[in-house]
Scaffold this active site. Structure first.
Site: not given
Ligand code: PRP
Length: 209
Positions: A104, A108, A200, A203
């Protein structure tokens, strides 16, 4: 419209809570992802079609049921989706695995494709797309677009945590796809992270932050 199944099984809820905790280690997070994938996969495969077959036990011939057709393809969205593959393969060892690489864009929030490798007979398989997070829905929609372009027709999506926004986007784009989730969270924040979420997932699985 695709159905949304939220798994409220106590074991799944307990493990998802552990995964949400910021102090949970990379090792524990990875192990929990595998365990939750197995528990969710057990339910998410409930609709797999069966066919009647004749077999012979040590006692006699009998009719019984086995999975029909070309079986299953597990398709993780790289990279966090990889955390679900081992758990799913523990349940369905003969499944083939296709990979769709998307990240991603941090500015944006749109998905960018960098890899796609699918089983050649993916069009004949029951496809289960896996990714721990459904945030804006962009990645899931793009991954399922790729699968449909390559002939995939029978597709379900399985994730750990979904934002209401992502569910709506995915349902609109792919109304034929059922969605299996462990938890439906509150909303997205300004960085398009799920709130409360778990951070995340990539991560946390790979210790990259
Ligand atoms: C995360 C997550 C999903 C995607 C969800 O991946 O694993 O793939 O974001 O967001 P969306 O619904 O708004 O598209 P990320 O882009 O962080 O890549 P990674 O798996 O490589 O960490």
């Amino acid at each position: 419209m695709g159905k949304v199944y939220v798994f409220d099984h106590p074991l799944i809820q307990h493990k998802v809570s552990l995964m949400r905790m910021k102090e949970t280690s990379v090792k524990d997070f990875r192990e929990l992802a595998k365990e939750v994938a197995m528990l969710m996969g057990f339910e998410a495969t409930r609709q797999l079609p069966l066919e009647e077959v004749e077999i012979e036990t040590p006692i006699c011939k009998t009719k019984t049921y086995m999975l029909k057709g070309e079986d299953v393809a597990i398709v993780p969205i790289l990279r966090a989706g990889l955390g679900f593959v081992d758990g799913m393969l523990a349940l369905i060892p003969n499944a083939k695995v296709g990979h769709v690489g998307l990240y991603r864009d941090p500015e944006t929030h749109k998905p960018v494709e960098y890899y796609c490798k699918l089983p050649v007979d993916v069009d004949k398989r029951q496809i289960i797309v896996v990714d721990p997070m459904l945030a804006t829905g962009g990645s899931a929609v793009a991954a399922i677009d790729f699968l449909k372009q390559r002939g995939g027709t029978n597709i379900t999506f399985m994730c750990l945590i979904a934002a209401p926004e992502g569910i709506e986007v995915l349902q609109k784009a792919h109304p034929d796809v059922d969605i299996f989730i462990a938890a439906k969270d509150d909303c997205l924040n300004e960085d398009a992270f799920i709130v409360p979420g778990l951070g995340d997932a990539g991560d946390r699985l790979y210790g990259t932050r």
